[in-house]
Motif scaffolding. Sequence first.
Motif, mmCIF file in Angstrom:
data_model
loop_
_atom_site.group_PDB
_atom_site.id
_atom_site.type_symbol
_atom_site.label_atom_id
_atom_site.label_comp_id
_atom_site.label_asym_id
_atom_site.label_seq_id
_atom_site.Cartn_x
_atom_site.Cartn_y
_atom_site.Cartn_z
ATOM 1 N N UNK A 1 0.835 -1.190 0.000
ATOM 2 C CA UNK A 1 0.000 0.000 0.000
ATOM 3 C C UNK A 1 0.872 1.242 0.000
ATOM 4 N N UNK A 2 0.478 2.233 -0.790
ATOM 5 C CA UNK A 2 1.201 3.488 -0.924
ATOM 6 C C UNK A 2 0.313 4.603 -0.411
ATOM 7 N N UNK A 3 0.716 5.254 0.654
ATOM 8 C CA UNK A 3 -0.105 6.288 1.284
ATOM 9 C C UNK A 3 0.027 7.624 0.578
ATOM 10 N N UNK A 4 1.244 8.042 0.332
ATOM 11 C CA UNK A 4 1.488 9.386 -0.188
ATOM 12 C C UNK A 4 1.414 9.423 -1.703
ATOM 13 N N UNK A 5 1.001 10.569 -2.231
ATOM 14 C CA UNK A 5 0.904 10.734 -3.677
ATOM 15 C C UNK A 5 2.223 10.457 -4.380
ATOM 16 N N UNK A 6 3.341 10.862 -3.785
ATOM 17 C CA UNK A 6 4.624 10.697 -4.466
ATOM 18 C C UNK A 6 5.153 9.266 -4.401
ATOM 19 N N UNK A 7 4.399 8.362 -3.785
ATOM 20 C CA UNK A 7 4.793 6.950 -3.709
ATOM 21 C C UNK A 7 3.976 6.077 -4.647
ATOM 22 N N UNK A 8 2.871 6.571 -5.136
ATOM 23 C CA UNK A 8 1.927 5.734 -5.882
ATOM 24 C C UNK A 8 2.432 5.386 -7.281
ATOM 25 N N UNK A 9 2.224 4.129 -7.672
ATOM 26 C CA UNK A 9 2.572 3.722 -9.036
ATOM 27 C C UNK A 9 1.761 4.518 -10.054
ATOM 28 N N UNK A 10 2.301 4.624 -11.263
ATOM 29 C CA UNK A 10 1.587 5.294 -12.347
ATOM 30 C C UNK A 10 1.928 4.609 -13.662
ATOM 31 N N UNK A 11 1.148 4.915 -14.677
ATOM 32 C CA UNK A 11 1.391 4.368 -16.013
ATOM 33 C C UNK A 11 1.969 5.483 -16.866
ATOM 34 N N UNK A 12 3.146 5.225 -17.457
ATOM 35 C CA UNK A 12 3.818 6.264 -18.236
ATOM 36 C C UNK A 12 3.266 6.337 -19.657
ATOM 37 N N UNK A 13 3.826 7.227 -20.461
ATOM 38 C CA UNK A 13 3.338 7.453 -21.832
ATOM 39 C C UNK A 13 3.441 6.212 -22.714
ATOM 40 N N UNK A 14 4.372 5.319 -22.383
ATOM 41 C CA UNK A 14 4.537 4.091 -23.165
ATOM 42 C C UNK A 14 3.620 2.975 -22.676
ATOM 43 N N UNK A 15 2.784 3.282 -21.679
ATOM 44 C CA UNK A 15 1.851 2.285 -21.170
ATOM 45 C C UNK A 15 2.480 1.333 -20.170
ATOM 46 N N UNK A 16 3.625 1.687 -19.610
ATOM 47 C CA UNK A 16 4.318 0.840 -18.645
ATOM 48 C C UNK A 16 4.024 1.315 -17.228
#
Length: 180
Positions: A70-85
Amino acid sequence: MKKVILATIASLFVFAGSVHADPLIPGVDVSNTKEASGTKSIETKPLFSEKGHTTEVNMVSIVVNNVPIFFKNDNERPFIDKQGRTQVPVRFVSEALGKKVDWEGSTQTVTIAEKIKLRIKSSVVELGNGKTIHMDTVAQLKDDRTFVPVRFVAEALGQKVDWDEKAMTVIIQSPTGDGK
């Protein structure tokens, strides 16, 4: 009629505020959860970043050997980049797999398990055996955290990686179930 409409709208707001955001993942033991920084709640955010350099996804979850991270803070959360990764904070996932992470600030290079070297904004990856390979995306710095493409790194460490699109969850499983 106005009272019925207002009551309906009010009940929608109450209901929307009470929805629990944690995804339900069959087979995951939630009694043994890992928290990146305390709480397990997930706040919803806009689908697209205002900065425009990445696509933010509210509910990307990571499960390592059946244990959700679990990621509490916004700067820790996973994201999907422009290449879809799916990009994840390197330290959280690597350490969940029992792998050491080193950072060399002068070269902006992260080393995982003394084996994999990724440089920020570079698609070239150095492997411990002297080989270099190219990814179709790059490691990134975001809010002073190093994010890496989770599938590439986990597979380079010998892990099996699956994507549950419906639950928006990356599932990492070691062949032995213990991260080694």
